[in-house]
Design a protein around this motif. Structure first.
Motif, short mmCIF file in Angstrom:
data_model
loop_
_atom_site.label_atom_id
_atom_site.label_comp_id
_atom_site.label_asym_id
_atom_site.label_seq_id
_atom_site.Cartn_x
_atom_site.Cartn_y
_atom_site.Cartn_z
N THR A 28 67.65 -27.98 2.59
CA THR A 28 66.96 -28.09 3.88
C THR A 28 67.16 -26.82 4.70
O THR A 28 67.23 -26.87 5.92
CB THR A 28 67.47 -29.31 4.67
OG1 THR A 28 68.89 -29.18 4.90
CG2 THR A 28 67.22 -30.60 3.91
N SER A 81 66.69 -23.76 6.85
CA SER A 81 65.66 -23.33 7.80
C SER A 81 65.96 -21.96 8.40
O SER A 81 65.07 -21.36 9.01
CB SER A 81 65.52 -24.36 8.93
OG SER A 81 66.75 -24.51 9.64
N ASN A 128 62.47 -25.19 0.55
CA ASN A 128 63.33 -25.39 1.71
C ASN A 128 62.44 -25.52 2.95
O ASN A 128 61.27 -25.90 2.83
CB ASN A 128 64.35 -24.26 1.82
CG ASN A 128 65.56 -24.50 0.94
OD1 ASN A 128 66.45 -25.26 1.28
ND2 ASN A 128 65.60 -23.84 -0.23
N THR A 129 62.95 -25.23 4.12
CA THR A 129 62.19 -25.44 5.36
C THR A 129 62.11 -24.18 6.21
O THR A 129 62.14 -24.25 7.43
CB THR A 129 62.81 -26.59 6.17
OG1 THR A 129 64.17 -26.28 6.50
CG2 THR A 129 62.77 -27.90 5.41
N ASN A 184 57.71 -23.06 0.94
CA ASN A 184 58.34 -23.16 2.25
C ASN A 184 57.24 -23.23 3.30
O ASN A 184 56.13 -22.73 3.08
CB ASN A 184 59.25 -21.95 2.52
CG ASN A 184 60.66 -22.15 2.01
OD1 ASN A 184 61.50 -22.75 2.67
ND2 ASN A 184 60.91 -21.65 0.79
N PRO A 185 57.50 -23.82 4.47
CA PRO A 185 56.45 -23.93 5.49
C PRO A 185 55.84 -22.61 5.92
O PRO A 185 54.69 -22.58 6.35
CB PRO A 185 57.21 -24.60 6.66
CG PRO A 185 58.29 -25.39 6.02
CD PRO A 185 58.72 -24.57 4.83
#
Length: 511
Positions: A286, A288, A309-310, A335-336
């Motif tokens: 997770t 970020s 992941n983020t 990833n975003p």
């Protein structure tokens, strides 16, 4: 019946592994129950609770259930029994050939299978043995193991029913050539190893311990017995941070901690003390942020996997080079940041290359050629220049978001930054600000004036989740005068010829 069971006993039912956490009565029901924690959380029904009362704890929430002691568990096997079950074929009579029917008119006879079976049956010659998921829970005499399979180099005993690490040590002590061991999916409740067997793991250079769910004390006990491990694989262990000092052997060169719950790169900063670490896999966590404590570096790290992941924006990548000065391979797909509105996948790829130092030559498993890097860096510079010319932020504020600006300007020259008037004239003249409202949704987009109405309908269909052929766009109406339906026979007409002004409000309907 319950006398044959004990707390922490490992069992399996129809191949599904579990651990006994409770033995006794449950509520006002009659008779005794076994409270078990399933390895597969999907088989669980609760976390040890019944009618508001807790009967046992689960390491993974929702993985517990109650079963009756009368339910018969799977029979267990010893190590040698599992070995023979997997690699010998006493049921097959020698000299018998089986027919393989492929079609109604084609029948083939097995040729050469006897030779393969005979070779596999010669356990003394086997070098790689896979005994995962065979319900093994006890160990034969060490001399019997040594005489049966002395040449094993790689051993997989994952997902069995071992309860004591001592049992694994006994097996390994009989295998002098063993260098790769997989014990994933076993749930040990004892990590004590007798003095005579503490050297049993000294030759292991590759260790897989996925899904063993150990706390740090238990993991420290386990890893202290593997001083020569170079490759350590530990996904699915619910790890969220690495303590300092950490338990990982200094010999580790490759570490896989995928499928855990690390929130940031700083949560694994303690690993920077590993003097030989070159590969670190952190996919499916997770993470970020990539910032670390000042002065923290991974001096030998060359390969890093941060996929799935983020990471929210491309700016997050700027924190990576200072902590990984010798990184050559990076994976950050899924990833975003790759879903940033208004950025295509090709542009996202170039933005990533532009923000990464030249020492990174492999991105998402693809080699970055010198020409590709040059093009990406020049294009990235042009984007920064455009941002400088259109933003109301100060030049200093903009450049803090682009750490490589000075470096790239030295390499490729500083691009001309034309201020507001020219860019405003060009951009504003080419774009229409649209507010699309309908179907309980509102979407704001900047649309090129030269876009065909058919393309606009397709985009609106994607934005609103409806069939583009059913999209109906209505402009005007209400206080603004008569309604105008966009599209239809004029689908090839450009947007700029169908709407007036720099901004417009359009109602979206599903025909």
């Amino acid at each position: 019946m319950s006398d044959s069971f004990r707390i922490s006993q490992r069992l399996s039912y129809d191949g599904a592994l579990c651990t006994i956490r409770y033995i006794g009565c449950v509520g006002d029901t009659k008779g005794e129950w076994l409270g078990v924690e399933w390895d597969d959380v999907l088989r669980g029904k609760h976390s040890g609770f019944h009618q508001g009362r807790r009967y046992f704890e689960c390491k993974i929430p929702g993985s517990g259930s109650f079963i009756r002691p009368t339910r018969k568990p799977d029979t267990s096997l010893s190590f040698i029994e599992g070995l023979r079950k997997k690699y010998t074929t006493d049921e097959d009579p020698p000299g018998k050939h089986a027919e393989i029917i492929l079609t109604a008119n084609k029948v083939f006879e097995e040729i050469g299978f006897e030779k393969i079976i005979k070779k596999l049956s010669q356990l003394q010659e086997l070098k790689i043995i896979l005994l995962d998921g065979l319900r093994i829970d006890c160990v034969d005499d060490v001399e019997v193991i040594r005489a049966t399979c002395p040449n094993i180099e790689e051993l997989d005993i994952s997902r069995n029913r071992f309860e004591k690490l001592e049992d694994v040590a006994l097996i390994c002590s009989a295998l002098p050539r063993l260098h790769a061991l997989r014990i994933s999916g076993n749930r040990f409740n004892s990590f004590g190893v007798s003095d005579g067997n503490k050297s049993a793991f000294s030759g292991i250079t590759s260790l897989e311990i996925a899904n063993v769910l150990l706390d740090w004390n238990e993991l420290s006990q386990l890893l202290s017995l593997f001083p020569d491990v170079k490759t350590l694989i530990g996904p699915h262990n619910e790890l969220s941070s690495i303590p300092s000092p950490h338990p990982f052997p200094i010999s580790v060169t490759a570490l896989d901690l995928s499928y855990n719950t690390f929130p940031s790169l700083s949560s694994i900063s303690a690993l920077s003390s590993l003097p030989n670490l070159t590969t670190l896999l952190l996919a499916h966590n997770t993470i970020s942020t990539l910032t670390t404590a000042p002065g923290t570096t991974f001096p030998t790290l060359t390969r890093l996997d941060l996929a799935y992941n983020t990471l929210p924006t491309f700016t997050a990548l700027d924190a990576l080079p200072p902590s990984t000065p010798h990184l050559t391979s990076l994976r950050i797909s899924h990833n975003p940041l790759f879903s940033t509105d208004g950025v295509t996948l090709e542009e996202a790829h170039m933005l990533t290359i532009g923000r990464l130092p030249a020492c990174v030559t492999i991105l998402n498993h693809s080699t970055i050629t010198p020409k590709e890097r040059e093009n990406a860096e020049i294009w990235y510079l042009s984007r920064v220049a455009k941002e400088l010319s259109t933003t109301t932020d100060s030049r200093e504020a903009v450049l803090t978001r682009h750490a490589r600006w000075d470096e790239l300007c030295r390499l490729h020259g500083e691009p001309a930054v034309a201020k507001e008037a020219a860019d405003e004239k060009i951009l504003a003249a080419r774009l229409v600000d649209m507010v699309l409202v309908g179907l309980e949704k509102e979407v704001t987009k900047r649309v090129p004036r030269g876009m065909p109405l058919s393309t606009l309908r397709a985009c609106v269909g994607r934005w609103f989740g409806i069939d583009p052929m059913k999209v109906r766009l209505v402009c005007g109406g209400g206080d603004e005068g008569d309604e105008t339906v966009l599209g239809g026979p004029e689908d090839t007409k450009e947007v700029g010829l169908s709407v007036e002004g720099k901004s417009v409000r359009i109602r979206v309907e599903c025909a």
